[in-house]
Scaffold this motif. Structure first.
Motif, PDB file in Angstrom:
ATOM      1  N   SER A   1     -10.349  -4.597  -5.055  1.00 45.62           N
ATOM      2  CA  SER A   1     -10.132  -5.911  -4.428  1.00 45.62           C
ATOM      3  C   SER A   1     -10.979  -7.029  -5.043  1.00 45.62           C
ATOM      4  O   SER A   1     -10.691  -8.206  -4.856  1.00 45.62           O
ATOM      5  CB  SER A   1     -10.458  -5.812  -2.940  1.00 45.62           C
ATOM      6  OG  SER A   1     -11.808  -5.402  -2.792  1.00 45.62           O
TER       7      SER A   1
ATOM      8  N   ASN B   1     -13.482  -8.785  -8.377  1.00 44.44           N
ATOM      9  CA  ASN B   1     -13.192  -9.308  -9.720  1.00 44.44           C
ATOM     10  C   ASN B   1     -13.052  -8.206 -10.766  1.00 44.44           C
ATOM     11  O   ASN B   1     -12.430  -8.407 -11.805  1.00 44.44           O
ATOM     12  CB  ASN B   1     -14.280 -10.299 -10.142  1.00 44.44           C
ATOM     13  CG  ASN B   1     -14.121 -11.614  -9.406  1.00 44.44           C
ATOM     14  OD1 ASN B   1     -13.091 -11.837  -8.747  1.00 44.44           O
ATOM     15  ND2 ASN B   1     -15.114 -12.477  -9.496  1.00 44.44           N
ATOM     16  N   ASN B   2     -13.632  -7.038 -10.502  1.00 44.23           N
ATOM     17  CA  ASN B   2     -13.421  -5.911 -11.414  1.00 44.23           C
ATOM     18  C   ASN B   2     -11.919  -5.589 -11.471  1.00 44.23           C
ATOM     19  O   ASN B   2     -11.371  -5.315 -12.544  1.00 44.23           O
ATOM     20  CB  ASN B   2     -14.233  -4.703 -10.906  1.00 44.23           C
ATOM     21  CG  ASN B   2     -14.484  -3.651 -11.968  1.00 44.23           C
ATOM     22  OD1 ASN B   2     -13.932  -2.566 -11.907  1.00 44.23           O
ATOM     23  ND2 ASN B   2     -15.323  -3.961 -12.950  1.00 44.23           N
TER      24      ASN B   2
ATOM     25  N   ASP C   1     -10.196  -8.176 -13.647  1.00 41.46           N
ATOM     26  CA  ASP C   1     -10.320  -7.830 -15.081  1.00 41.46           C
ATOM     27  C   ASP C   1      -9.239  -6.818 -15.458  1.00 41.46           C
ATOM     28  O   ASP C   1      -8.658  -6.875 -16.549  1.00 41.46           O
ATOM     29  CB  ASP C   1     -11.685  -7.194 -15.381  1.00 41.46           C
ATOM     30  CG  ASP C   1     -12.865  -8.104 -15.081  1.00 41.46           C
ATOM     31  OD1 ASP C   1     -12.663  -9.321 -14.976  1.00 41.46           O
ATOM     32  OD2 ASP C   1     -13.997  -7.579 -14.941  1.00 41.46           O
TER      33      ASP C   1
ATOM     34  N   LYS D   1      -9.390 -11.372  -4.320  1.00 42.00           N
ATOM     35  CA  LYS D   1     -10.135 -12.632  -4.512  1.00 42.00           C
ATOM     36  C   LYS D   1      -9.265 -13.591  -5.339  1.00 42.00           C
ATOM     37  O   LYS D   1      -8.360 -13.149  -6.056  1.00 42.00           O
ATOM     38  CB  LYS D   1     -11.453 -12.347  -5.244  1.00 42.00           C
ATOM     39  CG  LYS D   1     -12.501 -11.694  -4.357  1.00 42.00           C
ATOM     40  CD  LYS D   1     -13.675 -11.263  -5.195  1.00 42.00           C
ATOM     41  CE  LYS D   1     -14.986 -11.795  -4.677  1.00 42.00           C
ATOM     42  NZ  LYS D   1     -16.128 -11.337  -5.475  1.00 42.00           N
TER      43      LYS D   1
ATOM     44  N   GLY E   1     -16.955  -2.847  -9.437  1.00 42.48           N
ATOM     45  CA  GLY E   1     -17.887  -3.270 -10.479  1.00 42.48           C
ATOM     46  C   GLY E   1     -19.269  -3.475  -9.902  1.00 42.48           C
ATOM     47  O   GLY E   1     -19.740  -2.675  -9.084  1.00 42.48           O
ATOM     48  N   THR E   2     -19.893  -4.571 -10.278  1.00 45.54           N
ATOM     49  CA  THR E   2     -21.272  -4.815  -9.844  1.00 45.54           C
ATOM     50  C   THR E   2     -21.357  -5.226  -8.371  1.00 45.54           C
ATOM     51  O   THR E   2     -22.448  -5.323  -7.825  1.00 45.54           O
ATOM     52  CB  THR E   2     -21.920  -5.918 -10.708  1.00 45.54           C
ATOM     53  OG1 THR E   2     -21.051  -7.057 -10.692  1.00 45.54           O
ATOM     54  CG2 THR E   2     -22.128  -5.475 -12.133  1.00 45.54           C
ATOM     55  N   GLY E   3     -20.214  -5.455  -7.746  1.00 45.77           N
ATOM     56  CA  GLY E   3     -20.232  -5.849  -6.328  1.00 45.77           C
ATOM     57  C   GLY E   3     -20.290  -4.665  -5.385  1.00 45.77           C
ATOM     58  O   GLY E   3     -20.379  -4.839  -4.176  1.00 45.77           O
TER      59      GLY E   3
ATOM     60  N   GLU F   1     -21.973   3.184   0.899  1.00 45.85           N
ATOM     61  CA  GLU F   1     -21.144   4.388   0.865  1.00 45.85           C
ATOM     62  C   GLU F   1     -19.714   3.996   0.499  1.00 45.85           C
ATOM     63  O   GLU F   1     -19.212   2.989   0.999  1.00 45.85           O
ATOM     64  CB  GLU F   1     -21.124   5.045   2.254  1.00 45.85           C
ATOM     65  CG  GLU F   1     -22.468   5.612   2.691  1.00 45.85           C
ATOM     66  CD  GLU F   1     -22.853   6.860   1.915  1.00 45.85           C
ATOM     67  OE1 GLU F   1     -21.997   7.739   1.743  1.00 45.85           O
ATOM     68  OE2 GLU F   1     -24.009   6.930   1.462  1.00 45.85           O
TER      69      GLU F   1
ATOM     70  N   ASP G   1     -16.864  -2.582 -16.929  1.00 47.86           N
ATOM     71  CA  ASP G   1     -18.213  -3.004 -16.535  1.00 47.86           C
ATOM     72  C   ASP G   1     -19.136  -1.853 -16.156  1.00 47.86           C
ATOM     73  O   ASP G   1     -20.219  -1.716 -16.696  1.00 47.86           O
ATOM     74  CB  ASP G   1     -18.160  -4.045 -15.403  1.00 47.86           C
ATOM     75  CG  ASP G   1     -19.325  -5.019 -15.498  1.00 47.86           C
ATOM     76  OD1 ASP G   1     -19.971  -5.046 -16.567  1.00 47.86           O
ATOM     77  OD2 ASP G   1     -19.590  -5.753 -14.534  1.00 47.86           O
TER      78      ASP G   1
HETATM   79  N1  LIG Z   1     -20.144 -13.015 -15.318  1.00 47.91           N
HETATM   80  C1  LIG Z   1     -19.729 -12.015 -14.592  1.00 47.91           C
HETATM   81  O1  LIG Z   1     -20.527 -11.443 -13.837  1.00 47.91           O
HETATM   82  C2  LIG Z   1     -18.309 -11.549 -14.698  1.00 47.91           C
HETATM   83  C3  LIG Z   1     -17.877 -10.518 -13.863  1.00 47.91           C
HETATM   84  N2  LIG Z   1     -16.641 -10.039 -13.901  1.00 47.91           N
HETATM   85  C4  LIG Z   1     -16.265  -8.880 -13.073  1.00 47.91           C
HETATM   86  O2  LIG Z   1     -16.607  -9.067 -11.755  1.00 47.91           O
HETATM   87  C5  LIG Z   1     -17.167  -7.866 -11.245  1.00 47.91           C
HETATM   88  C6  LIG Z   1     -17.949  -8.177 -10.023  1.00 47.91           C
HETATM   89  O3  LIG Z   1     -17.016  -8.715  -9.118  1.00 47.91           O
HETATM   90  P1  LIG Z   1     -17.189  -8.679  -7.546  1.00 47.91           P
HETATM   91  O4  LIG Z   1     -18.475  -9.289  -7.170  1.00 47.91           O
HETATM   92  O5  LIG Z   1     -15.955  -9.244  -6.998  1.00 47.91           O
HETATM   93  O6  LIG Z   1     -17.349  -7.142  -7.212  1.00 47.91           O
HETATM   94  P2  LIG Z   1     -16.427  -5.876  -7.444  1.00 47.91           P
HETATM   95  O7  LIG Z   1     -15.273  -6.132  -8.303  1.00 47.91           O
HETATM   96  O8  LIG Z   1     -17.337  -4.801  -7.769  1.00 47.91           O
HETATM   97  O9  LIG Z   1     -15.776  -5.628  -6.019  1.00 47.91           O
HETATM   98  C7  LIG Z   1     -16.387  -5.913  -4.846  1.00 47.91           C
HETATM   99  C8  LIG Z   1     -15.402  -5.514  -3.763  1.00 47.91           C
HETATM  100  O10 LIG Z   1     -15.394  -4.108  -3.658  1.00 47.91           O
HETATM  101  C9  LIG Z   1     -15.323  -3.716  -2.339  1.00 47.91           C
HETATM  102  N3  LIG Z   1     -16.425  -2.819  -1.997  1.00 47.91           N
HETATM  103  C10 LIG Z   1     -17.750  -3.109  -1.974  1.00 47.91           C
HETATM  104  N4  LIG Z   1     -18.446  -2.025  -1.576  1.00 47.91           N
HETATM  105  C11 LIG Z   1     -17.536  -1.052  -1.376  1.00 47.91           C
HETATM  106  C12 LIG Z   1     -17.644   0.279  -0.932  1.00 47.91           C
HETATM  107  N5  LIG Z   1     -18.823   0.815  -0.603  1.00 47.91           N
HETATM  108  N6  LIG Z   1     -16.529   1.039  -0.834  1.00 47.91           N
HETATM  109  C13 LIG Z   1     -15.338   0.507  -1.141  1.00 47.91           C
HETATM  110  N7  LIG Z   1     -15.164  -0.774  -1.528  1.00 47.91           N
HETATM  111  C14 LIG Z   1     -16.255  -1.547  -1.647  1.00 47.91           C
HETATM  112  C15 LIG Z   1     -15.380  -4.950  -1.486  1.00 47.91           C
HETATM  113  O11 LIG Z   1     -14.077  -5.203  -1.003  1.00 47.91           O
HETATM  114  C16 LIG Z   1     -15.802  -6.045  -2.401  1.00 47.91           C
HETATM  115  O12 LIG Z   1     -15.136  -7.233  -2.144  1.00 47.91           O
HETATM  116  C17 LIG Z   1     -17.941  -7.321 -12.409  1.00 47.91           C
HETATM  117  O13 LIG Z   1     -18.234  -5.954 -12.273  1.00 47.91           O
HETATM  118  C18 LIG Z   1     -16.956  -7.606 -13.528  1.00 47.91           C
HETATM  119  O14 LIG Z   1     -16.033  -6.574 -13.663  1.00 47.91           O
HETATM  120  C19 LIG Z   1     -15.635 -10.520 -14.855  1.00 47.91           C
HETATM  121  O15 LIG Z   1     -14.509 -10.924 -14.126  1.00 47.91           O
HETATM  122  C20 LIG Z   1     -16.058 -11.577 -15.812  1.00 47.91           C
HETATM  123  C21 LIG Z   1     -17.405 -12.204 -15.666  1.00 47.91           C
END
Ligand SMILES: NC(=O)C1=CN([C@@H]2O[C@H](COP(=O)(O)OP(=O)(O)OC[C@H]3O[C@@H](n4cnc5c(N)ncnc54)[C@H](O)[C@@H]3O)[C@@H](O)[C@H]2O)[C@@H](O)CC1
Ligand SMILES: [K+]
Length: 521
Positions: A57, A59-60, A63, A90, A135-137, A141, A164
């Motif tokens: 869900s 930004n990962n 990508d 998002k 990804g980094t978000g 658990e 990532d």
């Molecule tokens: N400059 C940057 O940092 C960039 C980052 N980007 C991408 O953005 C990612 C980070 O994006 P986000 O902050 O949206 O994070 P994520 O894409 O890692 O996703 C976060 C989402 O995952 C879900 N989640 C969180 N914890 C969970 C759990 N325990 N179990 C199940 N689902 C869970 C939630 O719904 C949350 O909204 C990076 O890893 C990378 O791939 C790229 O788009 C380009 C640039």
């Protein structure tokens, strides 16, 4: 190269948009392009191949949608599975999905049994899997659905590229709560993350490729990012070149306080490693009764007997006075290897370290001496370098090893600040943390180095460098040289290498570094 935690990446993302006019959609597009190229690299060619794209869900997932578009253009057959309702994506990810929808790429949810059956079959017949689930978000658990999805990925036989970070690995710690994707390759965006370097995340990552995806280098090299990779580039300038007229006093007179009855090997390894690291002169102070054993085998080390009130161990006031007197004529002191944990020895260590006003390295039993009173470290007259392994570090802080591992970086960083010391924490990826918050992860080393005496060699190496460079930089130079020497030894002997093999290859590691310095590369 800097190493990021998730907060660093959030700041980079924000500043890229606010200061450079690069909104997240643009970086996502760039990420998608580079991910598709990495997939081609991993699979040889993607043309005509079936690729399962798994999107979460955040930004990962965005990508992953962008990469799916590029992969489709490259001739791959794409099947996308999305972990959430499309409405919950998002904003940027939703736009990427719209473009892929318009291209007619297949997207399935993971709600009902038939969706899971479809996924199971798709994974079974896929040539490649693209992991854009988390990804980094991610932290905490794993939710049930994502956990099941990751288990399905790990059971499929196809090659996996993680975007990532492998989904399920915490970017700031390398922690895996239940399961994580076992990637063949990870293409990380901007900077490597701490989670790629520490176990178990390190084992899930596969081959790590770092791609800047066009993020301005000022942001990637920002001083606000407090972690760095301790690699050859960083290590090279740490050791100034020697002038021709150098004499042994210029290279450091090092006092090593080590050994006891039955533990003379640690003392010998530490002292000779200090010499191999280039120290000009090394004195090894040992309990008087073991002095003949060591003096007989160490040709280049001066082995000094120290009075003992209990035979075979550092003990008594006369020993304390003798050690303080010896320290006066040396540039730096290493204390700890093989000293033992007897009460008298531990008392002596605490009294000696409180009074010796020289650059100080504390290893093994000298660290143990502060286990119940780590606060006393901040009262020492120097900023000591401590070289604990994970067990010793946990013991010092009164936590368990799993607790320490779970938050290694923040815990070690806080301890270095609170106890005003430089901490060199030895693990599969040695971490050096400074009181000001700066932290360094080594890029060298191998599993063969998990062998008895390896720590004594490291402590001796750092001691041997204390006068050759600024004492605050010696831990970095020492960790690098020790790791590189270990890698050379691993190349020759494999996992059966001995600590003495690491010591013997210090010369080669130092030579390599010098040659590159002279060549100016
Ligand atoms: N400059 C940057 O940092 C960039 C980052 N980007 C991408 O953005 C990612 C980070 O994006 P986000 O902050 O949206 O994070 P994520 O894409 O890692 O996703 C976060 C989402 O995952 C879900 N989640 C969180 N914890 C969970 C759990 N325990 N179990 C199940 N689902 C869970 C939630 O719904 C949350 O909204 C990076 O890893 C990378 O791939 C790229 O788009 C380009 C640039
Ligand atoms: K991922």
């Amino acid at each position: 190269m800097k190493i990021a935690v998730s907060e660093d990446m959030r700041q980079i993302d924000r500043l890229a948009a606010e200061e450079y006019g690069l909104p997240e959609l643009l970086l996502m597009e760039s990420a998608g392009h580079r991910v598709a190229q990495a997939m081609e690299h991993l699979m040889g060619s993607v043309s005509g191949k079936t690729i399962c794209v798994l999107a979460g869900s955040g930004n990962n997932g965005g990508d992953a949608f962008a990469a799916a578009r590029y992969l489709s253009n490259m001739g791959a057959k794409i099947k996308i599975f999305l972990t959430c309702e499309p409405a919950h994506l998002k904003t940027a990810s939703s736009r990427m999905k719209k473009a892929s929808d318009k291209m007619g790429l297949e997207v399935h949810g993971l709600e009902e049994d038939r969706d899971w059956n479809r996924l199971h079959l798709a994974l079974k017949f896929a040539d490649g899997i693209l992991d854009g689930i988390l990804g980094t978000g991610f932290n905490g658990e794993l939710k049930k659905k994502v956990l099941r999805l990751i288990e399905e990925v790990n059971e499929a036989g196809a090659k996996v590229l993680s975007i990532d970070i492998p989904s399920g690995v915490e970017a700031d710690s390398g922690k895996v709560s239940t399961v994580a994707v076992m990637a063949d390759m990870t293409l990380t965006l901007g900077l490597p993350k701490v989670g790629h370097l520490l176990s178990p995340g390190a084992e899930m990552t596969g081959q790590l490729i770092v791609d800047d995806i066009g993020i301005p280098k000022n942001l990637l090299q920002s001083e606000k990012i407090q972690q760095s990779l301790l690699d050859e580039k960083l290590a090279q300038p740490l050791l100034p070149l020697r002038g021709k007229a150098v004499h042994k006093g210029d290279c450091g007179r090092i006092l090593v306080v080590a050994g006891s009855l039955g533990m003379t090997g640690a003392a010998a390894l530490a002292a000779t490693s200090a010499l191999r690291a280039g120290a000009g002169l090394v004195t090894l102070a040992v309990p008087a009764s073991v002095q003949p054993i060591l003096a007989g085998q160490l040709l280049e080390v001066m082995v000094q007997p120290v009075e003992e009130s209990t035979p075979g161990m550092f003990s008594g006031e006369a020993a304390l006075n003798r050690l303080l007197e010896l320290a006066q004529s040396h540039d730096a002191v290493l204390i700890g290897p093989g000293m033992g944990r007897a009460m008298e020895t531990q008392d002596l260590i605490r009294m000696f370290t409180a009074r010796v006003n020289k650059p100080l390295i504390m290893d093994a039993d000298a660290i143990f001496a502060f286990n119940s009173t780590p606060d006393d470290l901040s009262k020492l007259p120097q900023v000591p370098v401590l070289t604990p392994h994970l067990g010793e570090m946990a013991g010092l802080l009164g936590v368990s090893v799993p607790e320490l591992r779970e938050s290694l970086l923040p815990i070690v960083r806080e301890a270095a600040n609170e106890y005003q010391c430089i901490l060199v924490v030895k693990s599969e990826c040695t971490l050096v943390a400074y009181p000001d918050g700066m932290a360094f992860f080594t890029s060298v080393g191998n599993p063969g180095m998990a062998t008895a005496g390896s720590g004594d060699v490291l402590a001796g190496t750092i001691a041997g460098l204390m006068k050759q460079t600024e004492s605050g930089l010696a831990p970095l130079a020492g960790v690098y040289l020790h790791g590189r020497a270990g890698d050379i030894a691993y190349g020759e002997k494999g996992e059966a290498l001995l600590a003495s093999d690491i010591r013997e290859n210090l010369a080669q590691a130092l030579k390599e570094l010098r040659q590159k310095q002279m060549a100016g590369c």
